[in-house]
Design a protein around this motif. Sequence first.
Motif, PDB file in Angstrom:
ATOM      1  N   THR A  67       0.850  -1.187   0.000  1.00 52.65           N
ATOM      2  CA  THR A  67       0.000   0.000   0.000  1.00 52.65           C
ATOM      3  C   THR A  67       0.887   1.240   0.000  1.00 52.65           C
ATOM      4  N   PRO A  68       0.412   2.347  -0.609  1.00 50.89           N
ATOM      5  CA  PRO A  68       1.196   3.583  -0.553  1.00 50.89           C
ATOM      6  C   PRO A  68       1.324   4.017   0.907  1.00 50.89           C
ATOM      7  N   ASP A  69       2.521   4.486   1.283  1.00 49.24           N
ATOM      8  CA  ASP A  69       2.725   4.891   2.680  1.00 49.24           C
ATOM      9  C   ASP A  69       2.819   6.404   2.851  1.00 49.24           C
ATOM     10  N   GLY A  70       2.552   7.154   1.789  1.00 54.35           N
ATOM     11  CA  GLY A  70       2.545   8.607   1.866  1.00 54.35           C
ATOM     12  C   GLY A  70       3.834   9.273   1.421  1.00 54.35           C
ATOM     13  N   ALA A  71       4.921   8.522   1.320  1.00 56.05           N
ATOM     14  CA  ALA A  71       6.190   9.102   0.879  1.00 56.05           C
ATOM     15  C   ALA A  71       6.162   9.294  -0.634  1.00 56.05           C
ATOM     16  N   VAL A  72       6.661  10.427  -1.084  1.00 55.74           N
ATOM     17  CA  VAL A  72       6.751  10.721  -2.509  1.00 55.74           C
ATOM     18  C   VAL A  72       8.137  11.265  -2.818  1.00 55.74           C
ATOM     19  N   SER A  73       8.531  11.124  -4.043  1.00 56.81           N
ATOM     20  CA  SER A  73       9.821  11.611  -4.501  1.00 56.81           C
ATOM     21  C   SER A  73       9.670  11.975  -5.966  1.00 56.81           C
ATOM     22  N   SER A  74      10.663  12.641  -6.487  1.00 52.59           N
ATOM     23  CA  SER A  74      10.641  12.961  -7.906  1.00 52.59           C
ATOM     24  C   SER A  74      12.059  12.891  -8.440  1.00 52.59           C
ATOM     25  N   SER A  75      12.214  12.228  -9.554  1.00 48.76           N
ATOM     26  CA  SER A  75      13.501  12.150 -10.244  1.00 48.76           C
ATOM     27  C   SER A  75      13.437  13.065 -11.450  1.00 48.76           C
ATOM     28  N   ASP A  76      14.578  13.603 -11.828  1.00 49.41           N
ATOM     29  CA  ASP A  76      14.665  14.420 -13.030  1.00 49.41           C
ATOM     30  C   ASP A  76      15.212  13.536 -14.144  1.00 49.41           C
ATOM     31  N   VAL A  77      14.448  13.364 -15.196  1.00 47.05           N
ATOM     32  CA  VAL A  77      14.879  12.570 -16.342  1.00 47.05           C
ATOM     33  C   VAL A  77      14.907  13.507 -17.549  1.00 47.05           C
ATOM     34  N   ASP A  78      16.100  13.885 -17.930  1.00 44.55           N
ATOM     35  CA  ASP A  78      16.286  14.792 -19.067  1.00 44.55           C
ATOM     36  C   ASP A  78      15.443  16.062 -18.928  1.00 44.55           C
ATOM     37  N   GLY A  79      15.432  16.613 -17.716  1.00 46.58           N
ATOM     38  CA  GLY A  79      14.711  17.858 -17.478  1.00 46.58           C
ATOM     39  C   GLY A  79      13.227  17.705 -17.215  1.00 46.58           C
ATOM     40  N   VAL A  80      12.728  16.475 -17.190  1.00 42.45           N
ATOM     41  CA  VAL A  80      11.312  16.221 -16.937  1.00 42.45           C
ATOM     42  C   VAL A  80      11.174  15.571 -15.560  1.00 42.45           C
ATOM     43  N   PRO A  81      10.362  16.165 -14.672  1.00 45.12           N
ATOM     44  CA  PRO A  81      10.171  15.535 -13.367  1.00 45.12           C
ATOM     45  C   PRO A  81       9.341  14.253 -13.514  1.00 45.12           C
ATOM     46  N   VAL A  82       9.807  13.194 -12.860  1.00 48.74           N
ATOM     47  CA  VAL A  82       9.100  11.912 -12.872  1.00 48.74           C
ATOM     48  C   VAL A  82       8.764  11.575 -11.422  1.00 48.74           C
ATOM     49  N   PRO A  83       7.504  11.817 -11.013  1.00 45.78           N
ATOM     50  CA  PRO A  83       7.129  11.567  -9.622  1.00 45.78           C
ATOM     51  C   PRO A  83       7.017  10.073  -9.320  1.00 45.78           C
ATOM     52  N   GLU A  84       7.439   9.726  -8.098  1.00 45.62           N
ATOM     53  CA  GLU A  84       7.366   8.348  -7.630  1.00 45.62           C
ATOM     54  C   GLU A  84       6.628   8.302  -6.295  1.00 45.62           C
ATOM     55  N   VAL A  85       6.015   7.166  -6.030  1.00 43.60           N
ATOM     56  CA  VAL A  85       5.262   6.920  -4.810  1.00 43.60           C
ATOM     57  C   VAL A  85       5.887   5.707  -4.134  1.00 43.60           C
ATOM     58  N   ARG A  86       6.041   5.792  -2.810  1.00 39.59           N
ATOM     59  CA  ARG A  86       6.598   4.644  -2.086  1.00 39.59           C
ATOM     60  C   ARG A  86       5.468   3.760  -1.568  1.00 39.59           C
ATOM     61  N   TYR A  87       5.669   2.465  -1.708  1.00 37.80           N
ATOM     62  CA  TYR A  87       4.743   1.455  -1.211  1.00 37.80           C
ATOM     63  C   TYR A  87       5.396   0.678  -0.081  1.00 37.80           C
ATOM     64  N   HIS A  88       4.565   0.129   0.795  1.00 32.97           N
ATOM     65  CA  HIS A  88       5.017  -0.567   2.003  1.00 32.97           C
ATOM     66  C   HIS A  88       4.201  -1.851   2.162  1.00 32.97           C
ATOM     67  N   ARG A  89       4.887  -2.895   2.612  1.00 29.13           N
ATOM     68  CA  ARG A  89       4.202  -4.155   2.922  1.00 29.13           C
ATOM     69  C   ARG A  89       4.792  -4.703   4.202  1.00 29.13           C
ATOM     70  N   PRO A  90       4.015  -4.699   5.305  1.00 27.21           N
ATOM     71  CA  PRO A  90       4.567  -5.236   6.548  1.00 27.21           C
ATOM     72  C   PRO A  90       4.751  -6.743   6.466  1.00 27.21           C
ATOM     73  N   ALA A  91       5.666  -7.262   7.267  1.00 25.91           N
ATOM     74  CA  ALA A  91       5.919  -8.710   7.317  1.00 25.91           C
ATOM     75  C   ALA A  91       4.640  -9.429   7.692  1.00 25.91           C
ATOM     76  N   GLY A  92       4.467 -10.609   7.142  1.00 22.52           N
ATOM     77  CA  GLY A  92       3.330 -11.447   7.490  1.00 22.52           C
ATOM     78  C   GLY A  92       2.024 -11.060   6.825  1.00 22.52           C
ATOM     79  N   ARG A  93       2.024  -9.986   6.088  1.00 26.61           N
ATOM     80  CA  ARG A  93       0.803  -9.562   5.415  1.00 26.61           C
ATOM     81  C   ARG A  93       0.530 -10.495   4.234  1.00 26.61           C
ATOM     82  N   THR A  94      -0.699 -10.889   4.095  1.00 29.57           N
ATOM     83  CA  THR A  94      -1.061 -11.721   2.952  1.00 29.57           C
ATOM     84  C   THR A  94      -1.879 -10.876   1.987  1.00 29.57           C
ATOM     85  N   PRO A  95      -1.616 -11.056   0.697  1.00 26.53           N
ATOM     86  CA  PRO A  95      -2.334 -10.252  -0.295  1.00 26.53           C
ATOM     87  C   PRO A  95      -3.815 -10.559  -0.318  1.00 26.53           C
TER      88      PRO A  95
END
Length: 185
Positions: A157-185
Amino acid sequence: MTAHPDAHSDGPRIGIRAMAEQDIDAVSALRLAGWRYAYAGLMPQAHLDAMDAREDAARQRARFADAASASTDLVAEDADGAVVGWACFGCGPATEHTDGAGELYALYARPDLIGTGIGRALMAEVLRRTGSWPALRLWVVEGNARARRFYERAGFTPDGAVSSSDVDGVPVPEVRYHRPAGRTP
């Protein structure tokens, strides 16, 4: 090698094993094909077109040979021994996490085989190998809806953290996902 013969009823019979040095060229070709497929329209096309498998393989060889690397690489291979998927994960100095959580750095299936169970088989093996870790995290390009659905089905699940990479002058936003141990899909 971990066999996953029934990853998907109409999919290829595959096995999952540790990546070997002789897999690097195939993994680099697969990784670049995966980038071009997954990030078309999300990153500048000129950047995707300029990616070079030989250069990527040289970087992969250096990383693979680094004894201090805290990452683990797995490949999925079909019944003929061809590399059709790759995953890389780790828990250690290469991660930003101080809570002992690991990170899934990459997971790719050959683009023409997406949806056949290769990604699910790789994910299952990653989760099996990281089951004792308190959590597993990953970053995904915000606009990559297919990957986001895949990770959500695997219990991330998304955990609220976001980041952005610059790829040839274009921002590429990323979202961080988290999965706790023992979690079943």
